[in-house]
Design a protein around this motif. Structure first.
Motif, PDB file in Angstrom:
ATOM      1  N   LEU A   1     -30.792 -23.253  24.193  1.00 18.66           N
ATOM      2  CA  LEU A   1     -30.141 -22.092  23.567  1.00 18.66           C
ATOM      3  C   LEU A   1     -30.174 -20.875  24.481  1.00 18.66           C
ATOM      4  CD1 LEU A   1     -31.218 -22.103  19.809  1.00 18.66           C
ATOM      5  CD2 LEU A   1     -28.932 -22.431  20.758  1.00 18.66           C
ATOM      6  N   GLN A   2     -31.320 -20.646  25.119  1.00 17.71           N
ATOM      7  CA  GLN A   2     -31.416 -19.505  26.037  1.00 17.71           C
ATOM      8  C   GLN A   2     -30.395 -19.616  27.160  1.00 17.71           C
ATOM      9  OE1 GLN A   2     -35.529 -19.698  27.253  1.00 17.71           O
ATOM     10  NE2 GLN A   2     -36.150 -18.120  25.776  1.00 17.71           N
ATOM     11  N   ARG A   3     -30.279 -20.801  27.738  1.00 20.36           N
ATOM     12  CA  ARG A   3     -29.311 -20.996  28.833  1.00 20.36           C
ATOM     13  C   ARG A   3     -27.889 -20.763  28.335  1.00 20.36           C
ATOM     14  NH1 ARG A   3     -32.202 -26.037  30.828  1.00 20.36           N
ATOM     15  NH2 ARG A   3     -30.670 -27.058  29.531  1.00 20.36           N
TER      16      ARG A   3
ATOM     17  N   LEU B   1     -26.445 -24.234  13.230  1.00 18.94           N
ATOM     18  CA  LEU B   1     -26.824 -22.995  13.909  1.00 18.94           C
ATOM     19  C   LEU B   1     -25.808 -21.897  13.645  1.00 18.94           C
ATOM     20  CD1 LEU B   1     -27.458 -24.569  17.419  1.00 18.94           C
ATOM     21  CD2 LEU B   1     -29.215 -23.935  15.802  1.00 18.94           C
ATOM     22  N   THR B   2     -26.311 -20.681  13.546  1.00 19.77           N
ATOM     23  CA  THR B   2     -25.446 -19.507  13.510  1.00 19.77           C
ATOM     24  C   THR B   2     -25.984 -18.502  14.510  1.00 19.77           C
ATOM     25  OG1 THR B   2     -24.890 -19.819  11.188  1.00 19.77           O
ATOM     26  CG2 THR B   2     -24.516 -17.627  12.101  1.00 19.77           C
ATOM     27  N   MET B   3     -25.123 -18.106  15.443  1.00 19.62           N
ATOM     28  CA  MET B   3     -25.444 -17.067  16.422  1.00 19.62           C
ATOM     29  C   MET B   3     -24.498 -15.910  16.161  1.00 19.62           C
ATOM     30  SD  MET B   3     -25.596 -19.452  19.790  1.00 19.62           S
ATOM     31  CE  MET B   3     -25.537 -21.158  19.292  1.00 19.62           C
ATOM     32  N   ARG B   4     -25.041 -14.709  16.127  1.00 24.37           N
ATOM     33  CA  ARG B   4     -24.174 -13.563  15.903  1.00 24.37           C
ATOM     34  C   ARG B   4     -24.211 -12.637  17.097  1.00 24.37           C
ATOM     35  NH1 ARG B   4     -26.726  -8.807  13.865  1.00 24.37           N
ATOM     36  NH2 ARG B   4     -28.927  -9.109  13.389  1.00 24.37           N
ATOM     37  N   LEU B   5     -23.150 -11.858  17.226  1.00 22.40           N
ATOM     38  CA  LEU B   5     -23.079 -10.887  18.312  1.00 22.40           C
ATOM     39  C   LEU B   5     -24.095  -9.775  18.082  1.00 22.40           C
ATOM     40  CD1 LEU B   5     -19.212 -10.539  18.711  1.00 22.40           C
ATOM     41  CD2 LEU B   5     -20.777 -11.945  20.070  1.00 22.40           C
ATOM     42  N   ALA B   6     -24.639  -9.247  19.161  1.00 25.49           N
ATOM     43  CA  ALA B   6     -25.565  -8.118  19.069  1.00 25.49           C
ATOM     44  C   ALA B   6     -24.856  -6.951  18.396  1.00 25.49           C
ATOM     45  CB  ALA B   6     -26.044  -7.719  20.465  1.00 25.49           C
TER      46      ALA B   6
ATOM     47  N   THR C   1     -31.436 -16.829  16.822  1.00 23.50           N
ATOM     48  CA  THR C   1     -30.414 -17.683  16.226  1.00 23.50           C
ATOM     49  C   THR C   1     -30.941 -18.240  14.914  1.00 23.50           C
ATOM     50  OG1 THR C   1     -29.533 -18.291  18.388  1.00 23.50           O
ATOM     51  CG2 THR C   1     -29.092 -19.812  16.578  1.00 23.50           C
ATOM     52  N   TYR C   2     -30.097 -18.238  13.899  1.00 22.36           N
ATOM     53  CA  TYR C   2     -30.451 -18.906  12.648  1.00 22.36           C
ATOM     54  C   TYR C   2     -30.227 -20.397  12.853  1.00 22.36           C
ATOM     55  CZ  TYR C   2     -30.091 -20.653   7.894  1.00 22.36           C
ATOM     56  OH  TYR C   2     -30.270 -21.387   6.751  1.00 22.36           O
TER      57      TYR C   2
END
Length: 195
Positions: free
Chosen positions: A120-122, A21-26, A146-147
């Motif tokens: 993921l949402q939580r 997974l990759t999550m990036r900042l807004a 999220t990717y």
């Protein structure tokens, strides 16, 4: 429980799967680049090729917020990942908080009463609230989507490659010399010796 859905990207979360997974900042990428990459998708650029371009821009870090470079924020994000792992939402294999994005490798449980997209949402909601408090700000913290990528374990060393990629991301971005030096990196004990 749904194990797949689609927004801008397809998301597939089968029970027992290993995921990268990759999550990036807004706001961590310019909207013009995001639009360009979406157009590239329509022109046949693969998801992997688009991710490589996203990742290159994120590592350059020349645009948008870098809140994860603050140690207290990185610690609370990693603690959020560990908390969910402790609660059985997944097994956390590796994670790395870069200044403007987060990589993690995890394995989903074989059975779960909660779909992974809810997990993921939580995670995003909780860490966004805590980080915004830490930063004395409000508003969006994470980019909405999220990717995620299923790690094909039939391919030799695919899981090790994803864990290595995650751990060595700060080295690749010239933030440190050895992956162990980056304080916002976690690798599960059973994988550390293989790096």
């Amino acid at each position: 429980m749904p194990t797949h859905y689609r927004r801008h990207l397809p998301h597939l979360h089968p029970p027992g799967a290993a995921l990268f997974l990759t999550m990036r900042l807004a706001g961590s990428l310019p909207q013009a680049l995001v639009d360009e990459l979406r157009a590239d998708a329509a022109d046949g650029l693969s998801q992997r090729q688009r991710f490589a371009r996203y990742e290159q821009q994120l590592e350059a870090g020349g645009y948008g917020p870098t809140w994860l470079s603050q140690p207290a924020v990185a610690v609370l994000v990693l603690a959020g990942l560990h908390h969910q792992a402790t609660n059985g939402c997944y097994a956390l294999l590796a994670a790395c908080a870069m200044p403007n994005h987060l990589h993690c490798v995890l394995r989903l449980p074989d059975t779960s009463s909660t779909p992974f997209f809810r997990v993921l949402q939580r995670f995003k909601s909780y860490t966004a609230l805590q980080a915004n408090r830490q930063l004395a700000q409000s508003g969006r913290f994470w980019q909405d989507e999220t990717y995620d990528h299923i790690i094909r374990e039939g391919q030799p060393d695919a899981l090790l490659h994803a864990i290595r990629y995650t751990a060595y991301n700060p080295v690749k971005a010239s933030l440190c010399q050895q992956w162990e030096e980056w304080p916002a990196t976690f690798v599960a004990d059973e994988w550390r010796e293989l790096l």
